[in-house]
Write a protein that holds these residues in place. Structure first.
Motif, PDB file in Angstrom:
ATOM      1  N   THR A  44       0.792  -1.230   0.013  1.00  0.00           N
ATOM      2  CA  THR A  44      -0.050  -0.033   0.007  1.00  0.00           C
ATOM      3  C   THR A  44       0.769   1.189   0.171  1.00  0.00           C
ATOM      4  OG1 THR A  44      -0.084  -0.156   2.617  1.00  0.00           O
ATOM      5  CG2 THR A  44      -1.906  -1.139   1.311  1.00  0.00           C
ATOM      6  N   ALA A  45       0.385   2.141  -0.321  1.00  0.00           N
ATOM      7  CA  ALA A  45       0.939   3.647  -0.436  1.00  0.00           C
ATOM      8  C   ALA A  45      -0.032   4.630  -0.394  1.00  0.00           C
ATOM      9  CB  ALA A  45       1.836   3.807  -1.984  1.00  0.00           C
ATOM     10  N   LYS A  46       0.196   5.633   0.547  1.00  0.00           N
ATOM     11  CA  LYS A  46      -0.751   6.684   0.481  1.00  0.00           C
ATOM     12  C   LYS A  46      -0.569   7.640  -0.435  1.00  0.00           C
ATOM     13  CE  LYS A  46      -1.257   6.562   5.274  1.00  0.00           C
ATOM     14  NZ  LYS A  46      -2.400   5.528   5.356  1.00  0.00           N
ATOM     15  N   GLY A  47      -1.668   8.056  -1.155  1.00  0.00           N
ATOM     16  CA  GLY A  47      -1.635   8.969  -2.263  1.00  0.00           C
ATOM     17  C   GLY A  47      -3.039   9.669  -2.440  1.00  0.00           C
ATOM     18  N   ASP A  48      -2.710  10.767  -3.182  1.00  0.00           N
ATOM     19  CA  ASP A  48      -3.786  11.445  -3.646  1.00  0.00           C
ATOM     20  C   ASP A  48      -4.607  10.890  -4.753  1.00  0.00           C
ATOM     21  OD1 ASP A  48      -5.885  13.615  -4.250  1.00  0.00           O
ATOM     22  OD2 ASP A  48      -4.425  15.077  -4.030  1.00  0.00           O
ATOM     23  N   LYS A  49      -6.213  10.974  -4.629  1.00  0.00           N
ATOM     24  CA  LYS A  49      -6.709  10.167  -5.765  1.00  0.00           C
ATOM     25  C   LYS A  49      -6.889  10.947  -7.035  1.00  0.00           C
ATOM     26  CE  LYS A  49     -10.501   9.310  -2.801  1.00  0.00           C
ATOM     27  NZ  LYS A  49     -11.798   9.072  -2.658  1.00  0.00           N
ATOM     28  N   THR A  71       0.114   8.647  -8.877  1.00  0.00           N
ATOM     29  CA  THR A  71       0.934   8.074  -7.681  1.00  0.00           C
ATOM     30  C   THR A  71       2.220   7.471  -8.184  1.00  0.00           C
ATOM     31  OG1 THR A  71      -0.827   7.525  -6.296  1.00  0.00           O
ATOM     32  CG2 THR A  71       1.126   6.199  -5.908  1.00  0.00           C
ATOM     33  N   HIS A  93      -9.363   5.175  -5.475  1.00  0.00           N
ATOM     34  CA  HIS A  93      -8.051   4.856  -5.019  1.00  0.00           C
ATOM     35  C   HIS A  93      -8.192   4.249  -3.581  1.00  0.00           C
ATOM     36  CE1 HIS A  93      -3.689   4.991  -4.407  1.00  0.00           C
ATOM     37  NE2 HIS A  93      -3.847   5.617  -3.439  1.00  0.00           N
ATOM     38  N   SER A  94      -7.571   2.929  -3.546  1.00  0.00           N
ATOM     39  CA  SER A  94      -7.903   2.406  -2.164  1.00  0.00           C
ATOM     40  C   SER A  94      -6.229   2.259  -1.462  1.00  0.00           C
ATOM     41  CB  SER A  94      -8.403   0.850  -2.400  1.00  0.00           C
ATOM     42  OG  SER A  94      -7.357  -0.058  -2.961  1.00  0.00           O
ATOM     43  N   GLU A  95      -5.331   2.863  -2.119  1.00  0.00           N
ATOM     44  CA  GLU A  95      -3.975   2.671  -1.476  1.00  0.00           C
ATOM     45  C   GLU A  95      -3.298   1.380  -1.898  1.00  0.00           C
ATOM     46  OE1 GLU A  95      -4.011   4.092   2.676  1.00  0.00           O
ATOM     47  OE2 GLU A  95      -4.439   6.128   2.028  1.00  0.00           O
ATOM     48  N   GLU A  96      -3.891   0.442  -2.304  1.00  0.00           N
ATOM     49  CA  GLU A  96      -3.370  -0.847  -2.616  1.00  0.00           C
ATOM     50  C   GLU A  96      -2.749  -0.611  -4.122  1.00  0.00           C
ATOM     51  OE1 GLU A  96      -4.705  -5.178  -3.866  1.00  0.00           O
ATOM     52  OE2 GLU A  96      -5.343  -4.684  -1.983  1.00  0.00           O
ATOM     53  N   VAL A  97      -1.341  -0.875  -3.788  1.00  0.00           N
ATOM     54  CA  VAL A  97      -0.738  -0.641  -5.165  1.00  0.00           C
ATOM     55  C   VAL A  97      -0.365  -2.033  -5.915  1.00  0.00           C
ATOM     56  CG1 VAL A  97       0.000   1.928  -4.777  1.00  0.00           C
ATOM     57  CG2 VAL A  97       1.436  -0.244  -4.063  1.00  0.00           C
TER      58      VAL A  97
END
Length: 168
Positions: free
Chosen positions: A56-61, A65, A97-101
């Protein structure tokens, strides 16, 4: 009525586990090539065990990212819905965006080496990216429960869940 139409011959990987298959099967290209021509090819397994952890990675939808994984880690990172630009993995803006990358994968010949190798890879993740290693604790507990019920996973010793806890 009583007619059926075969409309989707697409072969799909399971998820999770597709990353493990890509790393475990030495002859994956042959499996695909021959399978596309109707010939079944048995997988040749490179290692005995594999594990995958969600990344996971925090990001702005509303923005891209972008993650730059270390070169020694790139082959073990499996990502979907992304592109690679100059060695960096990029995901377009996404309202859901669920933060799962993606997934981090590791293979080994013993459960202990496999889990330790995964934990070593987690240490190489860039800032802001994390791996769900707590699932390894649940997996080890499940294997131990199965063992107590007479289900043999392996004859090799398993690491204790505390090994994962101490390394997360």
């Amino acid at each position: 009525g009583d007619q059926f139409y075969f409309i989707d011959p697409t072969r799909r990987f399971p998820c999770p586990a597709s990353g493990s298959q890509m790393k475990l099967y030495k002859n994956l290209a042959d499996i695909f090539w021959h399978g596309a021509h109707g010939v079944l090819v048995q997988p040749e397994i490179d290692k005995k065990f594999s594990c995958e952890c969600v990344l996971t990675a925090k990001g702005d939808k509303t923005t891209w990212t972008v993650i730059d994984f270390l070169p020694e880690l790139r082959e073990w990172v499996m990502c979907g819905g992304s592109c690679q630009i100059g060695g960096r993995i990029c995901w377009p803006p996404d309202d859901s965006h669920s933060e799962e990358v993606g997934w981090l994968v590791h293979t080994g010949n013993t459960p202990k080496d496999t889990i330790q190798g995964m934990l070593d890879k987690v240490d190489l993740l860039p800032p802001g990216v994390s791996a769900a290693t707590e699932s390894l604790i649940d997996l080890l507990k499940e294997v131990e429960t199965g063992k107590s019920e007479g289900i043999d996973f392996t004859e090799q010793p398993l690491p204790k869940p505390v090994v994962v806890i101490e390394n997360t």
